[in-house]
Design an enzyme around this catalytic site. Structure first.
Site, PDB file in Angstrom:
ATOM      1  CB  ILE A 112      -0.969  -0.010   1.219  1.00 46.95           C
ATOM      2  CG1 ILE A 112      -1.949   1.162   1.176  1.00 46.95           C
ATOM      3  CG2 ILE A 112      -0.223  -0.074   2.538  1.00 46.95           C
ATOM      4  CD1 ILE A 112      -3.087   1.056   2.206  1.00 46.95           C
ATOM      5  CB  CYS A 113       1.012   4.143   0.813  1.00 50.55           C
ATOM      6  SG  CYS A 113       1.570   5.845   1.015  1.00 50.55           S
ATOM      7  N   GLY A 114       3.431   4.041  -0.480  1.00 51.56           N
ATOM      8  CA  GLY A 114       4.797   4.091  -0.984  1.00 51.56           C
ATOM      9  C   GLY A 114       5.388   2.739  -1.307  1.00 51.56           C
TER      10      GLY A 114
END
Length: 209
Positions: free
Chosen positions: A110-112
């Site tokens: 998730i995300c970065g």
């Protein structure tokens, strides 16, 4: 509707990667439900030295990344964090994700962490999502044509999501591991994402709350 892998066997171990400045709001829904379903949640750091999340939580990893093996795992979860875009410090986690996927063990990023997997080439041939398409494009990866505008995406054993979608991220994890399914999975998502009071009755009837 809890996952089951045998009459006397626990579902397995879920490895949660932890590192300095990890985004601690992104994985809580998933790990809480997995723990309730009988999975063992073990934190994995660059070493066993304590790390500190964006929210200031101090976490002492259960084990170092070098000691993680896919053969004794059900899932690897990679949360976002500032270090994913600050150099190569977290590249070993992306390489570990490759070894998990090669072994047929799912990975959720998730995300970065999605950018880290993009740099590793793991998104080139899989449908995926992230915060926005140009965030991943900045990595120079070759998978831009597989980017999907969605809250979360599962393809080829890999789950991806953006930083504003921790509930959808958890939904995909719970579906992939068979913790909830069908109307129960839908009700779980509606309860935690939409605060739908009618969803609670479905979960309660199914013994999921």
């Amino acid at each position: 509707m809890n996952a089951s892998t045998g009459h006397d066997r626990k579902p397995g171990t879920v490895y949660l990667a932890v590192y300095d400045a990890l985004a601690d709001w992104e994985t809580g829904h998933a790990t809480a439900e997995l723990a309730r379903a009988g999975y063992e949640i073990r934190t994995v750091g660059p070493s066993t030295a304590p790390v500190r999340s964006i929210g200031g939580l101090s976490i002492r990893p259960d084990l170092a990344l070098a000691d993680v093996r896919p053969e004794d795992a059900a899932l690897l979860i990679l949360p976002g964090g500032d270090l994913w875009d600050a150099g190569d410090d977290l590249a070993p986690f992306a390489r570990t994700a490759r070894s998990f996927l090669d072994a047929g063990v799912p990975v959720a990023a998730i995300c970065g962490a999605t950018a880290g997997l993009a740099r590793e080439g793991l998104l080139d041939d899989r449908a995926h999502t992230s915060a926005v398409s140009f965030y991943l494009a900045a990595t120079g990866y070759a998978g831009g044509g597989r980017y999907v505008e969605a809250d979360a995406v599962t393809d080829g054993g890999l789950i991806t999501a953006g930083p504003t979608e921790p509930v959808a991220f958890a939904r995909e994890i719970l579906a992939l591991l068979g913790v909830y399914e069908g109307e129960v999975l839908d009700a779980w998502y509606r309860l935690f994402h939409d605060s739908d009071p009618e969803a609670y009755a479905v979960l309660e009837k199914a013994g999921a709350q």
